[in-house]
Every structure is written in structure tokens, then in C-alpha cells.
Design a protein around this motif. Sequence first.
Motif, mmCIF file in Angstrom:
data_model
loop_
_atom_site.group_PDB
_atom_site.id
_atom_site.type_symbol
_atom_site.label_atom_id
_atom_site.label_comp_id
_atom_site.label_asym_id
_atom_site.label_seq_id
_atom_site.Cartn_x
_atom_site.Cartn_y
_atom_site.Cartn_z
ATOM 1 N N UNK A 177 28.257 46.065 45.435
ATOM 2 C CA UNK A 177 28.061 44.613 45.936
ATOM 3 C C UNK A 177 26.934 43.736 45.398
ATOM 4 N N UNK A 178 25.868 44.397 45.475
ATOM 5 C CA UNK A 178 24.846 43.501 45.170
ATOM 6 C C UNK A 178 24.216 43.353 43.571
ATOM 7 N N UNK A 179 24.845 43.803 42.695
ATOM 8 C CA UNK A 179 24.850 43.880 41.374
ATOM 9 C C UNK A 179 25.908 42.863 40.807
ATOM 10 N N UNK A 180 27.084 43.556 40.497
ATOM 11 C CA UNK A 180 28.041 42.794 39.635
ATOM 12 C C UNK A 180 29.073 42.145 40.793
ATOM 13 N N UNK A 181 28.736 42.419 42.041
ATOM 14 C CA UNK A 181 29.619 41.917 43.154
ATOM 15 C C UNK A 181 29.744 40.324 43.063
ATOM 16 N N UNK A 182 28.435 39.716 43.392
ATOM 17 C CA UNK A 182 28.545 38.197 43.442
ATOM 18 C C UNK A 182 29.106 37.526 41.930
ATOM 19 N N UNK A 183 29.200 38.259 40.924
ATOM 20 C CA UNK A 183 29.668 37.506 39.721
ATOM 21 C C UNK A 183 31.151 37.547 39.829
ATOM 22 N N UNK A 188 32.713 37.758 42.697
ATOM 23 C CA UNK A 188 33.419 36.902 43.798
ATOM 24 C C UNK A 188 33.331 35.432 43.567
ATOM 25 N N UNK A 189 32.600 35.144 42.421
ATOM 26 C CA UNK A 189 32.756 33.541 41.996
ATOM 27 C C UNK A 189 34.118 33.122 41.564
ATOM 28 N N UNK A 190 35.186 34.284 40.934
ATOM 29 C CA UNK A 190 36.173 34.098 40.378
ATOM 30 C C UNK A 190 37.324 34.603 41.289
ATOM 31 N N UNK A 191 37.152 35.781 41.985
ATOM 32 C CA UNK A 191 38.251 36.447 42.626
ATOM 33 C C UNK A 191 37.975 36.693 44.214
ATOM 34 N N UNK A 192 38.847 36.968 44.727
ATOM 35 C CA UNK A 192 38.743 37.801 46.288
ATOM 36 C C UNK A 192 38.487 39.247 45.887
ATOM 37 N N UNK A 193 37.213 39.767 46.825
ATOM 38 C CA UNK A 193 36.969 40.977 46.558
ATOM 39 C C UNK A 193 37.095 41.643 47.986
ATOM 40 N N UNK A 194 37.344 42.870 47.941
ATOM 41 C CA UNK A 194 37.553 43.595 49.037
ATOM 42 C C UNK A 194 36.715 44.955 49.145
ATOM 43 N N UNK A 195 35.587 45.103 49.807
ATOM 44 C CA UNK A 195 34.874 46.268 49.502
ATOM 45 C C UNK A 195 35.259 47.157 50.734
ATOM 46 N N UNK A 196 35.404 48.375 50.424
ATOM 47 C CA UNK A 196 35.319 49.414 51.492
ATOM 48 C C UNK A 196 34.727 50.773 51.004
ATOM 49 N N UNK A 197 34.271 51.411 52.208
ATOM 50 C CA UNK A 197 33.477 52.816 52.062
ATOM 51 C C UNK A 197 34.558 53.685 52.408
ATOM 52 N N UNK A 198 34.887 54.851 51.505
ATOM 53 C CA UNK A 198 35.862 55.896 51.811
ATOM 54 C C UNK A 198 35.194 56.636 53.024
ATOM 55 N N UNK A 199 36.365 57.365 53.691
ATOM 56 C CA UNK A 199 36.152 58.294 54.943
ATOM 57 C C UNK A 199 34.857 59.156 54.663
ATOM 58 N N UNK A 215 25.430 53.016 29.815
ATOM 59 C CA UNK A 215 25.919 54.513 30.102
ATOM 60 C C UNK A 215 27.027 54.560 31.079
ATOM 61 N N UNK A 216 26.851 54.998 32.213
ATOM 62 C CA UNK A 216 27.854 55.291 33.070
ATOM 63 C C UNK A 216 28.033 54.176 34.043
ATOM 64 N N UNK A 217 27.272 53.165 34.114
ATOM 65 C CA UNK A 217 27.183 51.902 35.215
ATOM 66 C C UNK A 217 27.045 50.628 34.384
ATOM 67 N N UNK A 218 28.125 50.117 33.488
ATOM 68 C CA UNK A 218 28.069 48.791 32.771
ATOM 69 C C UNK A 218 27.886 47.832 33.738
ATOM 70 N N UNK A 219 28.401 47.982 35.203
ATOM 71 C CA UNK A 219 28.295 47.100 36.239
ATOM 72 C C UNK A 219 26.967 46.542 36.500
ATOM 73 N N UNK A 220 25.823 47.674 36.161
ATOM 74 C CA UNK A 220 24.744 47.340 36.740
ATOM 75 C C UNK A 220 23.682 47.091 35.430
ATOM 76 N N UNK A 221 24.171 47.449 34.168
ATOM 77 C CA UNK A 221 23.644 47.285 32.842
ATOM 78 C C UNK A 221 23.868 45.981 32.139
ATOM 79 N N UNK A 222 25.039 45.753 32.096
ATOM 80 C CA UNK A 222 25.557 44.605 31.485
ATOM 81 C C UNK A 222 26.477 43.860 32.544
ATOM 82 N N UNK A 223 25.980 43.350 33.685
ATOM 83 C CA UNK A 223 26.921 42.642 34.375
ATOM 84 C C UNK A 223 27.756 41.319 34.151
ATOM 85 N N UNK A 224 27.005 40.583 33.161
ATOM 86 C CA UNK A 224 27.567 39.210 32.904
ATOM 87 C C UNK A 224 28.695 39.488 31.965
ATOM 88 N N UNK A 225 28.528 40.560 30.975
ATOM 89 C CA UNK A 225 29.613 40.744 30.147
ATOM 90 C C UNK A 225 30.854 41.525 31.000
#
Length: 302
Positions: free
Chosen positions: A54-60, A62-73, A281-291
Motif C-alpha cells: 500500500x505504501x510503496x507501489x500502491x499510490x502509483x 491508485x493514480x490510474x486504477x481503482x485498487x482493492x487491498x485486503x488481508x487474507x484470513x 530481486x523478489x520485490x520490484x514493487x519496492x525496488x523499481x516502483x516507477x517502472x
Amino acid sequence: MYDDPMPGRPLQDGEFYVTVNGIRHWCRIAGAGKGATPLVVIHGGPGGNVYNFERTIGPLLEAFATVVYYDQRGCGRSDPPASPADYSLPLLVSDLEGLRARLGLARFIPLGFSFGGELALEYALAHPGRVERLILQAPTFCDPVRLAWVQLYGFYHVATGELKDRIAQLLAGDEPAPARLEQAWNLVDTETLDRFLFFDPAAARLNRRLWEESGLVNTGDMQRALAAQPQPPSRMDTLSRITVPALVMVGLHDRNIGVDVCRDISARLSRGRLVIFERSAHFPDIEEPERYAAEVRRFLGL
């Protein structure tokens, strides 16, 4: 925090709980009203949460899409089940389908990372008519023995000193690979794990800071419950049944899942497209969020 939404009502931004299969699931919607099919973020773990996403790639996104976040059981801000027996892939798929129905979505776009990518694929196989597209970040959808070898050699590559020697002993052992991997996970320290999961040390520090900030923990209950259940063989051959466009993303330095596994998944999907992030590596959402955001936007045609 607002009340559990009713099917048929327009989505609105904010946090809420949705009760599905007797479990209260924490949810948040951001970017409502964008007019496109919503993305539903499916976190990894097993047993993780969406807080960092939510706090890394999320806002980017949300700028162009509706995003639904949820935590699994039993994860993050959602309630745990009464018994460890109440964790299984079919139940997690059922929870996701219940969330879709409760939100009144005819179709949505699962965005699953790591174990969440596996869950997204299982959902697409079970409910093909509800999935418009698929976005998969390093999904764990492969033979557990193959995955164990990928991770064992990954740990060996990043370990140093005595730990490297102990991982080498595990690699030379004669127990089943998954059993040796479990031992390796119990051996590794924080610094080794950060090198295993991240290419950029600054990204690893950010990830840990956000985990501490969240106050959330992975109890390990889901992981233990799923590991105790019979492990199916690779289901790669079933992926040809998924006919929607699918974006598969992976970091070049991913030692947790690996480029080869993601390439195989993409090749077996009828309309799969593989994107490799050279500085992740395993988290491009954190390491390269703009791309990352640009690749998702391009894939969605927005």
C-alpha cells in the motif's frame, strides 16, 4: 472505517471489513471511480499482508486504477480462523470469490505477488469468468521440490562464513529438498534474508522499517497449516486453461522464485507476457516502483 459495503453500490474509497466464510477480512479501496476494472491486490507469505505494498507501489497504481487491498484470513488486520484446519488454498480461493461477490464486481483483475500470485492463478482456474486479466509478480506456482532447490541455492549464494558452510551441508544432504529448505529458513539471519530478497540494500531497509511501522506480524499459522497438507505436484500444465491476458513480472536477481520459474509460467499461459526487472530481486514493487507502475499501466492499456 465504514460499514461492510452492499453489492450493487458504487465502490468508494476507505477502509472496511467484509465478513466472508465467517471471517472478518480487512479491506481498503483507493482510487475509486476511475472507471476501469478494479485491481484486487493479493499479498504473499503465506501469512503476510498488504501494508508495505500500500505504501510503496500502491499510490502509483491508485493514480490510474481503482485498487482493492485486503488481508487474507488470519493475516494482517483480518481475523484468524478458529482452527489451523481452516487454512487451505480452496478456502482462500473461496474467500476471494466471496469478497468479489460482496463488492458486487462482475469481474476484476487479480494482482498477486509471491504466494499471492499462486492464489491468483488458483482463483483464475476456479473462476475463469470472473477474471478480466492477471498480474503476477514472482508467483510460487510450481513443483515444491523445484522451488526448494531454487531457494536453497539462493541462500547459498548470499550466505557468508559459517552460515554458508551450513547451507552447503544441507545441499549435500540426503533428506527431501523441502525438508532441507525448512532447516535453511530456520538458520538464516536478518542480513542474509535481506540479501536473499532484495537487490538494493536501501530497499531492504525500507521494507523492514515499514514492517516495524505496521506493528503487524506473520504468525506462521497459515504457512504451517499449508505445509502440513498434502503437497500437489506441479500444476504447470493446467495454466493453458487460462486464456485471459497475463502479465508476469520478476526481478532478475530473484532467488526466492527465480526467473526460470516465471518464464515457464508465462510460457504456459495462453496469453502470457514476461517482464524482467534488471535492478530488482523478489520485490520490484519496492525496488523499481516507477517502472513497475508503468508496466502495469501499459498492460492495462490506460
